[in-house]
Write an enzyme that holds these catalytic residues in place. Sequence first.
Site, PDB file in Angstrom:
ATOM      1  N   CYS A 247       0.830  -1.200   0.000  1.00 42.39           N
ATOM      2  CA  CYS A 247       0.000   0.000   0.000  1.00 42.39           C
ATOM      3  C   CYS A 247       0.859   1.241   0.000  1.00 42.39           C
ATOM      4  O   CYS A 247       1.627   1.456   0.933  1.00 42.39           O
ATOM      5  CB  CYS A 247      -0.920  -0.004   1.219  1.00 42.39           C
ATOM      6  SG  CYS A 247      -1.988   1.426   1.311  1.00 42.39           S
ATOM      7  N   GLY A 248       0.730   2.070  -1.010  1.00 41.39           N
ATOM      8  CA  GLY A 248       1.566   3.252  -1.084  1.00 41.39           C
ATOM      9  C   GLY A 248       0.940   4.498  -0.502  1.00 41.39           C
ATOM     10  O   GLY A 248       1.589   5.510  -0.349  1.00 41.39           O
TER      11      GLY A 248
END
Length: 268
Positions: A108-109
């Site tokens: 997850c960025g």
Amino acid sequence: MSEGLHPFRRVAAHDTGAGSAPVSLPEETPVAVVYNGSTQAVMMATPADIEDFARGFSLTEGFAEAHEIGEVEIVEQPNGIEARIWLPEKKQAALDARRRAQVGPVGCGLCGIDSLAQAAREVRAVPASTLVLAPSEIGQALDALRALQPLHDETRAVHAAGFYVPGRGIVLAREDVGRHNALDKLAGAMAAAGSDPASGAVVLTSRLSLEMVQKTAMIGAPLMLSVSQPTAHAVRLAEEAGIALVTHNRHGTRIFTHHARIGSAHVL
């Protein structure tokens, strides 16, 4: 790499209908980035090149400029690693606005942001650059990065990010279980080495998503190369930021933005 921590471990795995054999798996460890005594983010990362990660995360997330980051203190804790950085007091407002204190999964960025505005944050255009790659250099850069992935060779489970400079090849490369972490580590290594981002291309083993373009824009590199396709949002942002997005795989070479950065813009 922090002393006493290893980027992979060996476990026994059972093949279907066969016996067991040792296999190497990458480690993922909670890494807390701590600014001025307060935790800003906790990410799961490969416990290697943590100083590069903390420095690069600070740059690509817009918390600080390179000259504002001094010593990065790495402190091993019972449950993970802290990377401690002291920033000028004038940065405190930005820190408070984007306080992120929960664990972010490696895939997850954008974990931890608390508004749509933060997800769609504008990025500055990359500085002017005369960088132009020959079509042949695209495949060469990706091949060169594949040759600089010892942890991937051992585990087949991590991403890599490299910086390619024409005539020199991949001058820096970093690996991590998280693709965003790998890019942050590269950004930190480039800053520490005094690399000129305008002189080369960011080379990735992962897909070209929105946050990867955001981070590359913050680094200031004018070109991104990858084996995987970009998202539509990533293409729009790269066009605005002045970054050429190029992919190269078995389907051929595709230039999505800023075709003039590739010597033969007719390549498809």
